[in-house]
Design a protein around this motif. Structure first.
Motif, PDB file in Angstrom:
ATOM      1  N   GLN A  89     -19.307  35.912 -26.998  1.00 56.61           N
ATOM      2  CA  GLN A  89     -20.396  36.787 -26.565  1.00 56.61           C
ATOM      3  C   GLN A  89     -19.950  37.865 -25.576  1.00 56.61           C
ATOM      4  OE1 GLN A  89     -22.914  33.086 -25.905  1.00 56.61           O
ATOM      5  NE2 GLN A  89     -24.486  34.609 -26.292  1.00 56.61           N
ATOM      6  N   HIS A 110     -17.772  27.357 -28.695  1.00 53.81           N
ATOM      7  CA  HIS A 110     -19.135  27.869 -28.495  1.00 53.81           C
ATOM      8  C   HIS A 110     -19.620  28.464 -29.825  1.00 53.81           C
ATOM      9  CE1 HIS A 110     -21.948  29.023 -25.062  1.00 53.81           C
ATOM     10  NE2 HIS A 110     -22.572  29.418 -26.146  1.00 53.81           N
ATOM     11  N   PHE A 111     -19.953  27.618 -30.765  1.00 55.07           N
ATOM     12  CA  PHE A 111     -20.479  27.982 -32.103  1.00 55.07           C
ATOM     13  C   PHE A 111     -19.470  28.771 -32.949  1.00 55.07           C
ATOM     14  CE2 PHE A 111     -24.845  28.931 -29.810  1.00 55.07           C
ATOM     15  CZ  PHE A 111     -24.951  27.623 -29.411  1.00 55.07           C
ATOM     16  N   ASN A 170     -20.206  23.340 -26.608  1.00 58.56           N
ATOM     17  CA  ASN A 170     -21.471  23.802 -26.055  1.00 58.56           C
ATOM     18  C   ASN A 170     -22.578  23.552 -27.074  1.00 58.56           C
ATOM     19  OD1 ASN A 170     -23.164  25.640 -24.171  1.00 58.56           O
ATOM     20  ND2 ASN A 170     -23.485  26.529 -26.200  1.00 58.56           N
ATOM     21  N   GLU A 171     -23.605  22.839 -26.671  1.00 54.02           N
ATOM     22  CA  GLU A 171     -24.802  22.619 -27.501  1.00 54.02           C
ATOM     23  C   GLU A 171     -24.468  22.319 -28.964  1.00 54.02           C
ATOM     24  OE1 GLU A 171     -27.529  25.882 -27.036  1.00 54.02           O
ATOM     25  OE2 GLU A 171     -27.831  25.479 -24.915  1.00 54.02           O
ATOM     26  N   ASN A 183     -27.685  22.260 -20.291  1.00 58.02           N
ATOM     27  CA  ASN A 183     -28.321  23.574 -20.423  1.00 58.02           C
ATOM     28  C   ASN A 183     -29.820  23.346 -20.487  1.00 58.02           C
ATOM     29  OD1 ASN A 183     -25.746  24.570 -20.647  1.00 58.02           O
ATOM     30  ND2 ASN A 183     -25.926  25.188 -22.794  1.00 58.02           N
ATOM     31  N   TYR A 186     -33.472  25.567 -20.727  1.00 55.91           N
ATOM     32  CA  TYR A 186     -34.293  26.772 -20.753  1.00 55.91           C
ATOM     33  C   TYR A 186     -35.774  26.434 -20.920  1.00 55.91           C
ATOM     34  CZ  TYR A 186     -29.974  29.407 -21.501  1.00 55.91           C
ATOM     35  OH  TYR A 186     -28.724  29.952 -21.358  1.00 55.91           O
ATOM     36  N   ARG A 216     -38.498  36.152 -24.882  1.00 62.36           N
ATOM     37  CA  ARG A 216     -37.728  35.187 -25.666  1.00 62.36           C
ATOM     38  C   ARG A 216     -38.641  34.224 -26.407  1.00 62.36           C
ATOM     39  NH1 ARG A 216     -35.263  32.959 -28.716  1.00 62.36           N
ATOM     40  NH2 ARG A 216     -33.066  32.323 -28.778  1.00 62.36           N
ATOM     41  N   TRP A 267     -39.973  31.630 -25.094  1.00 63.10           N
ATOM     42  CA  TRP A 267     -39.712  30.264 -24.640  1.00 63.10           C
ATOM     43  C   TRP A 267     -40.649  29.889 -23.496  1.00 63.10           C
ATOM     44  CZ3 TRP A 267     -33.599  30.539 -24.314  1.00 63.10           C
ATOM     45  CH2 TRP A 267     -33.081  30.386 -25.612  1.00 63.10           C
ATOM     46  N   GLU A 317     -26.382  25.916 -17.830  1.00 62.30           N
ATOM     47  CA  GLU A 317     -27.091  27.131 -18.259  1.00 62.30           C
ATOM     48  C   GLU A 317     -28.561  27.008 -17.899  1.00 62.30           C
ATOM     49  OE1 GLU A 317     -26.754  28.662 -22.312  1.00 62.30           O
ATOM     50  OE2 GLU A 317     -24.668  27.999 -22.407  1.00 62.30           O
ATOM     51  N   TRP A 338     -27.203  31.444 -16.698  1.00 65.48           N
ATOM     52  CA  TRP A 338     -26.872  32.249 -17.863  1.00 65.48           C
ATOM     53  C   TRP A 338     -27.511  33.584 -17.618  1.00 65.48           C
ATOM     54  CZ3 TRP A 338     -23.576  31.477 -21.857  1.00 65.48           C
ATOM     55  CH2 TRP A 338     -23.566  32.473 -22.838  1.00 65.48           C
ATOM     56  N   SER A 369     -26.021  38.442 -27.811  1.00 66.98           N
ATOM     57  CA  SER A 369     -26.746  37.184 -27.907  1.00 66.98           C
ATOM     58  C   SER A 369     -27.006  36.710 -29.335  1.00 66.98           C
ATOM     59  CB  SER A 369     -28.074  37.394 -27.170  1.00 66.98           C
ATOM     60  OG  SER A 369     -28.521  36.220 -26.616  1.00 66.98           O
ATOM     61  N   TRP A 370     -25.959  36.368 -30.069  1.00 64.12           N
ATOM     62  CA  TRP A 370     -26.106  35.826 -31.424  1.00 64.12           C
ATOM     63  C   TRP A 370     -27.076  36.665 -32.252  1.00 64.12           C
ATOM     64  CZ3 TRP A 370     -21.972  33.139 -30.985  1.00 64.12           C
ATOM     65  CH2 TRP A 370     -21.719  32.398 -29.845  1.00 64.12           C
ATOM     66  N   ASN A 424     -29.960  37.786 -31.527  1.00 65.26           N
ATOM     67  CA  ASN A 424     -30.786  38.759 -30.793  1.00 65.26           C
ATOM     68  C   ASN A 424     -30.014  39.947 -30.245  1.00 65.26           C
ATOM     69  OD1 ASN A 424     -33.360  37.669 -31.128  1.00 65.26           O
ATOM     70  ND2 ASN A 424     -32.946  36.100 -29.588  1.00 65.26           N
ATOM     71  N   TYR A 451     -29.830  38.962 -19.735  1.00 65.47           N
ATOM     72  CA  TYR A 451     -29.852  37.773 -18.880  1.00 65.47           C
ATOM     73  C   TYR A 451     -29.034  37.955 -17.597  1.00 65.47           C
ATOM     74  CZ  TYR A 451     -31.514  34.620 -22.656  1.00 65.47           C
ATOM     75  OH  TYR A 451     -32.235  33.988 -23.632  1.00 65.47           O
TER      76      TYR A 451
HETATM   77  C1  BGP Z   1     -27.810  29.021 -25.217  1.00 68.88           C
HETATM   78  C2  BGP Z   1     -26.415  29.396 -25.646  1.00 68.88           C
HETATM   79  C3  BGP Z   1     -25.915  30.675 -25.069  1.00 68.88           C
HETATM   80  C4  BGP Z   1     -26.967  31.770 -24.894  1.00 68.88           C
HETATM   81  C5  BGP Z   1     -28.313  31.237 -24.407  1.00 68.88           C
HETATM   82  C6  BGP Z   1     -29.445  32.229 -24.436  1.00 68.88           C
HETATM   83  O1  BGP Z   1     -28.382  28.167 -26.140  1.00 68.88           O
HETATM   84  O2  BGP Z   1     -25.515  28.389 -25.265  1.00 68.88           O
HETATM   85  O3  BGP Z   1     -24.831  31.084 -25.820  1.00 68.88           O
HETATM   86  O4  BGP Z   1     -26.997  32.609 -25.952  1.00 68.88           O
HETATM   87  O5  BGP Z   1     -28.698  30.101 -25.145  1.00 68.88           O
HETATM   88  O6  BGP Z   1     -30.082  32.246 -25.687  1.00 68.88           O
HETATM   89  P1  BGP Z   1     -30.239  33.533 -26.571  1.00 68.88           P
HETATM   90  O7  BGP Z   1     -28.955  34.242 -26.500  1.00 68.88           O
HETATM   91  O8  BGP Z   1     -30.549  33.067 -27.946  1.00 68.88           O
HETATM   92  O9  BGP Z   1     -31.377  34.294 -25.971  1.00 68.88           O
END
Ligand code: BGP
Length: 461
Positions: free
Chosen positions: A18, A120-121, A165-166, A295, A297, A335, A337, A364, A413, A420-421, A423, A429
């Motif tokens: 990232q 990390h993925f 990670n996750e 982590n 959120y 987001r 969330w 995170e 984070w 962000s993958w 997004n 962030y």
């Molecule tokens: C976590 C990941 C991070 C980061 C974060 C924020 O799940 O470990 O890599 O991306 O989420 O989420 P996003 O980027 O989807 O908003």
């Protein structure tokens, strides 16, 4: 004053894929994301792919200077497997090996505690193409070789290692659902991938301790409690199963050394158990982690499924539980969330009561916000919402520590706005703003505040 324990770590987390970006002649091989973006750019927000990210490969020295300006005493990043082994195994890319060495040396020169994540993925694409990726047990052994190389090469610089990670995220999004590459929608493949990932994690723990028994290695999990909609027995059961899938599938084998019996039963009844060897189960049992990364959120709220499943459709989590949108919830609209600070306290209690109060770090937690430019005043983004978000979570963490939680640090984070993958650059962030055009870095209000927080080792009530 909310005062944190002596030597409590303050910092941030980020990842190689990232932040680093691709550069001509950098010798890096493709990972799943590089490849997927090339064949299906339409799946990414505004067609933003992983080519540039936040150009850390180019700006790393300048970025590391900002670590001290934002009060970091700890920093977590990840090594990209495909930068060291472009084909996943075999030939080494020396430029990549040297890059991480320079970065880690500089971090240590600054007296910052370094946590390095190994995955990390970001599977090297060659292993997906040639060997079916994580569906193939061989990938776990290729991963062990890659991690052993890292322990030997960087062990003198790294304070704490992280295997994954996750790990539930690629299982859920890449194999149960059509969200991350290879978006298979195949429960049997998903279960295999989860098992092989756990096996790989345990193999890495083993290799790490073989290289040096004093090295410390953990796993980072997104451990959200599952809250049932009501106390109706079916809602309670849905929450229990959600937690089995989402958290305990990796938490139990990683910390306790074995899988929860109920999870195994659910899979056995559906003929979904992967091929396993008693030798592997022993390996998992004998190679548990030294600490946990957590982590957090958002909480997971679930209800019993409303409908009976179509027996012919692929098995998805919705057959066991469905998301529950709680009326009156607090939400980060950018987001989507829910924000529920108490979840952090509940996680801490769960670790204390059910997982031997193993040492953990909050690896995170953070708030992604779209269109932050509108909060700029006198050249600085006034992100008070982010400061409030962190404070609200820290109050709960403080309460948990008072009640005996074995938590050793807080990593936000993230450090600098990054890619962000799915997004792209939509939600920011960072403690530091990134101008995508000029690549200029500017501290946000939260960046200045984070330094005060770290120096005071706490904040005023
Ligand atoms: C976590 C990941 C991070 C980061 C974060 C924020 O799940 O470990 O890599 O991306 O989420 O989420 P996003 O980027 O989807 O908003």
């Amino acid at each position: 004053m909310y005062q944190f324990p002596k030597d409590f770590l303050w910092g941030s987390s980020t990842s190689g894929p990232q932040t680093e970006g691709r550069f001509a002649q950098d010798g890096k091989g493709d990972n799943l994301w590089d490849y997927w973006y090339r064949i299906e750019p339409n799946r990414f927000y505004q067609g933003q792919g992983p080519e540039k990210t936040s150009t850390f490969y180019e700006h790393w020295e300048e970025d590391l200077d900002l670590l001290l300006e934002t009060g970091h005493t700890a920093f977590r990043t990840s090594i990209q497997w495909s930068r060291i082994f472009p084909e996943g195994r075999g030939e080494i890319n020396q430029a990549g090996v040297d890059f991480y060495r320079r970065v880690f040396e500089k971090i240590k020169e600054k007296g910052i505690h370094l946590l390095v994540n190994l995955y990390h993925f970001d599977l090297p694409m060659a292993l997906q193409e040639q060997g079916d990726g994580w569906e193939n047990k061989e990938t776990a052994y290729a991963y062990q070789e890659y991690t052993r190389f890292c322990f030997k090469t960087y062990g003198d610089l790294v304070d704490q290692w992280i295997t994954f990670n996750e790990p539930i995220v690629p299982v859920e999004f890449g194999y149960f659902y059509d969200a991350h590459f290879p978006h298979k929608v195949d429960a049997a493949a998903a279960v295999k991938v989860a098992y092989h990932t756990q096996l790989a994690s345990s193999l890495a723990v083993k290799a790490c301790h073989e290289v040096d028994p004093n090295f410390r290695i953990g796993i980072v999990l997104n451990l959200t409690p599952a809250y049932p909609r009501s106390q109706h027995p079916e809602d309670v059961k849905a929450a229990r199963i959600a937690e089995l899938f989402q958290a305990k599938s990796f938490l139990d084998p990683s910390v306790l050394g074995h899988y929860p019996e109920e999870l195994v039963e659910i899979l056995r009844e559906r003929d979904l158990l992967p091929d396993y060897d008693p030798f592997e189960l022993r390996l998992i049992e004998e190679n548990t982690v030294d600490y946990l990364g957590v982590n957090y959120y958002q909480p997971l709220r679930v209800a019993a499924p409303r409908y009976a499943p179509n027996p012919a459709s692929p098995l998805l989590f919705e057959q066991f539980y469905e998301p529950y949108v709680m009326p009156g919830r607090k939400i980060n609209p950018h987001r989507g969330w829910e924000i529920y600070e108490q979840g952090l306290y509940d996680i801490a209690q769960n670790i204390k009561e059910n997982y031997g109060n193993i040492e953990w770090i909050l690896t995170e937690n953070g708030m992604g916000v779209e269109g932050e430019e509108k909060f700029r005043k006198d050249g600085v983004i006034q992100d008070d919402y982010r400061i409030d978000f962190v404070k609200d979570h820290l109050r709960e963490l403080h309460r948990a520590i008072q009640d005996g939680a074995n938590c050793k640090g807080y990593l936000i984070w993230t450090f600098i706005d990054c890619w962000s993958w799915l997004n792209g650059y939509k939600n920011r962030y960072g403690l530091v703003e990134l101008d995508l055009e000029s690549q200029k870095r500017t501290l946000k209000k939260s960046g200045h505040w984070f330094k005060e927080l770290s120096q005071a080792n706490g904040f005023e009530k």
